[in-house]
Design a protein around this motif. Structure first.
Motif, PDB file in Angstrom:
ATOM      1  N   ARG A  29       1.117  -1.393  -0.092  1.00  0.00           N
ATOM      2  CA  ARG A  29      -0.034  -0.123   0.008  1.00  0.00           C
ATOM      3  C   ARG A  29       0.666   1.358   0.079  1.00  0.00           C
ATOM      4  O   ARG A  29       0.417   2.185  -0.670  1.00  0.00           O
ATOM      5  N   GLU A  33       0.981   1.040  -6.900  1.00  0.00           N
ATOM      6  CA  GLU A  33       1.052   0.272  -8.354  1.00  0.00           C
ATOM      7  C   GLU A  33       2.195   0.513  -9.108  1.00  0.00           C
ATOM      8  O   GLU A  33       2.815  -0.212  -9.744  1.00  0.00           O
ATOM      9  N   ALA A 154      -4.506  -5.676  -7.771  1.00  0.00           N
ATOM     10  CA  ALA A 154      -4.800  -6.447  -6.461  1.00  0.00           C
ATOM     11  C   ALA A 154      -5.644  -7.717  -6.749  1.00  0.00           C
ATOM     12  O   ALA A 154      -6.591  -7.306  -7.850  1.00  0.00           O
TER      13      ALA A 154
ATOM     14  N   ASP B 349      -5.443   3.673  -8.038  1.00  0.00           N
ATOM     15  CA  ASP B 349      -4.233   2.777  -7.636  1.00  0.00           C
ATOM     16  C   ASP B 349      -4.737   1.388  -7.064  1.00  0.00           C
ATOM     17  O   ASP B 349      -5.415   1.505  -6.069  1.00  0.00           O
ATOM     18  N   HIS B 350      -4.241   0.299  -7.599  1.00  0.00           N
ATOM     19  CA  HIS B 350      -4.836  -0.914  -7.434  1.00  0.00           C
ATOM     20  C   HIS B 350      -4.562  -1.291  -5.845  1.00  0.00           C
ATOM     21  O   HIS B 350      -5.118  -2.313  -5.255  1.00  0.00           O
ATOM     22  N   PHE B 351      -3.350  -0.886  -5.482  1.00  0.00           N
ATOM     23  CA  PHE B 351      -3.034  -1.242  -4.189  1.00  0.00           C
ATOM     24  C   PHE B 351      -3.352  -0.220  -2.986  1.00  0.00           C
ATOM     25  O   PHE B 351      -2.739  -0.362  -1.866  1.00  0.00           O
ATOM     26  N   LEU B 352      -3.856   0.856  -3.243  1.00  0.00           N
ATOM     27  CA  LEU B 352      -4.350   1.600  -2.302  1.00  0.00           C
ATOM     28  C   LEU B 352      -5.590   1.018  -1.557  1.00  0.00           C
ATOM     29  O   LEU B 352      -6.491   0.517  -2.141  1.00  0.00           O
ATOM     30  N   PRO B 353      -5.969   1.509  -0.474  1.00  0.00           N
ATOM     31  CA  PRO B 353      -7.394   1.086   0.440  1.00  0.00           C
ATOM     32  C   PRO B 353      -8.352   1.584  -0.448  1.00  0.00           C
ATOM     33  O   PRO B 353      -8.318   2.631  -1.031  1.00  0.00           O
ATOM     34  N   ARG B 354      -9.295   0.840  -0.378  1.00  0.00           N
ATOM     35  CA  ARG B 354     -10.731   1.139  -1.077  1.00  0.00           C
ATOM     36  C   ARG B 354     -11.189   2.665  -0.765  1.00  0.00           C
ATOM     37  O   ARG B 354     -11.845   3.284  -1.555  1.00  0.00           O
TER      38      ARG B 354
END
Lengths: 359, 359
Positions: A29, A33, A154, B349-354
């Motif tokens: 996180r 990405e 993800a 960004d796919h790796f940031l929290p929702r």
């Protein structure tokens, strides 16, 4: 991927700088990405054949002159193709590319460059991804192929690794599955069944040994496949990924031929032979029906056997003549006494129940 | 994939015949892996540019003479990139290829052929796969691209769709991200934010309408991208997949430039405008920060605006000038009154929290 916000707090364009240092304690996180792509890209060596590599909408690359483009893809799913409790990330990275290299080898092609797709669950650490990409790019360097792009996202399920590998070869040198003819001898490189034995040993709790190494870190026969194609020796060729009988069946099926196999000529390693002892049925089931050997299986005129053996001596790679192509459909397996051996399973089908596949 | 058997009952080489009829009531287990490949392959049209298509270790294809090979890949995961309760299988098939076609369009390339990887859970029916592959190969036909290979396996998680698309273009005609220069105008095709609005409407329980169609079945700007590249008009180009601000940030970042955007010039569809009314913050957040528009975003010299408008009239595709490239890093968004607009989110960004992505 879509995002939706009604929170209008800050406008600044924020992205992870492409030169950011990666702390191994850092989470995915924190990295983001673009940071992950950078982590992998920094390990990758540039190549003069690649005009546009990582960082645009598509990669662009030159093929050698008079060269056909070759392309193959394999997706590896956690829980289906690999078990993270069995394999370390570096060898998983190596194997992900190796299985694709083996496909280009089977076409007699020269591997050139590849795309990487990763879907990553939250449980995967940065240390894991560092080791995975190191292993992946180590074997890429060994075979002179360049990472030229891909995508990352993800995963809400397990880890998904997708690789598409490009290669090239002149059209007249390509080695196909569909070109076997009656009377040709059938040859195979290396030893068969070690990878399946390795998986069996891993499931029994073992963690070391040659068979386990063969399963976790198979050696694709790229140089051998290319040398065979350049020499014009093979009439038909495939790599053994589903198992000898299954993959020989692809050659005979596509060529509308059959085959005879001699059980006592199937090459078995010392570790494999010692494990199974003298019971032929036990002994040969993995060698004939197991998969993931990533050896080359090819047919060639019998009178060229000496040339083939000489070519393989240069590589230090064993090669064995194990049977011949016949005009009669079906694959006959014969014992040392010349009797037909009944009932050896034919390979893995992903959509059959586990008890049928005996996976 | 490995199988292991100690059951030596039958030796016959069994595989699903390549000409088998598919009954829609049939299960994937009855069909088998090779039957599934055949199901898809039979819908695919052969192409003279493809020397080896489905059914060998790798595909082999010719590029046009003097052509660079282009390659792009996108993996779509159930639960991450699509929700099976929102989308019918035919449109999912179309979109899987469309997102890749859009990447080749953004390079100014001509799409040629593609590889398909499918990991299929037990819950997916043959009817679903029939409709999915029909949709996929329908859009492939529309843009003249051929399916040339791929792989299939069972998934223990959700459905995974991986596509690698190849294209070609002469090196001097490629449109990159890194080649924007100060003073160039920024143009965008179509309308922005409809796809994100479509997703919002789907989540609210709606199932019909233009915005929902734009989300489920986006139209890649392949002909427009190719025509732009052939005309030499764009200086830099990208497709909008992550959102306008995010993707413009890729152009400015790669070009070491900045940009000014004029909020009142952002093209919005009638459905979008009616939904959000006159509140600018509400109104523009999805158009600037939403993704999956799959419109082309490009820069060009301001004096060529008339040529650009003429080119797009031929396609019946809207094109709008929305800002300009600056030498100062960062993206400024200006209101109709010339004031800086603060705080519009920058993309997914796919790796940031929702909760950060507000997905």
């Amino acid at each position: 991927m879509l995002m939706y916000t009604d929170d209008l707090k800050s406008l600044c364009w924020t992205k992870v700088p492409m030169t950011q240092n990666i702390n191994t304690g850092q989470g995915l996180r924190d990295l983001g990405e673009f940071g992950l792509i950078d982590l992998i890209a920094r390990k990758s060596r540039p190549s003069s054949a690649v005009t546009i590599g990582i960082g645009d909408d598509a990669a662009a690359f030159h093929l050698h002159p008079n060269c056909l483009a070759l392309a193959t893809t394999d997706t590896l799913l956690e829980g289906v193709h690999f078990d993270l409790s069995f394999c370390d990330p570096a060898r998983l990275g190596r194997k992900s590319l190796a299985v694709n290299l083996s496909d280009i080898a089977a076409m007699g092609g020269k591997p050139l460059s590849f795309l990487l797709s990763l879907a990553i669950p939250e449980t995967i650490s940065l240390d894991f991804l560092e080791a995975f990409s190191s292993g992946l790019l180590e074997i890429a360097d060994e075979f002179g192929v360049s990472l030229i792009g891909g995508d990352t996202c993800a995963s809400r399920g397990g880890l998904v690794i997708g690789i598409t590998l490009f290669g090239g070869q002149e059209v007249q040198k390509l080695t196909r599955r569909c070109t076997a003819r009656p009377g040709e001898s059938i040859f195979v490189t290396g030893y068969l069944g070690d990878s399946a034995l390795g998986l069996k040993l891993l499931r029994e709790g073992h963690r070391d040994g040659d068979a386990i190494s063969r399963h976790l870190d198979p050696a694709p026969r790229v140089h051998e496949g290319l040398a065979l194609a350049e020499s014009g020796l093979p009439c038909a060729m495939i790599d053994i990924s589903d198992g000898l009988l299954s993959d020989l069946g692809h050659i005979t099926g596509k060529s509308s031929m059959g085959a005879r196999l001699y059980l006592d000529k199937i090459p078995l390693s010392r570790e494999y032979s010692e494990y199974f002892g003298s019971d032929d049925h036990e002994r040969y089931s993995l060698a004939l029906g197991g998969g993931e050997d990533y050896e080359l299986l090819f047919t060639a005129p019998t009178y060229r056997k000496c040339e083939i053996e000489k070519l393989f001596r240069n590589f230090g790679t064993p090669v064995s003549e194990i049977g011949e192509i016949t005009a009669v459909p079906g694959i006959l397996v014969l014992s040392a006494e010349g009797e037909t051996v009944q009932g050896i399973a034919t390979g893995y089908d992903h959509f059959l129940p586990r008890d049928v596949n005996r996976s």
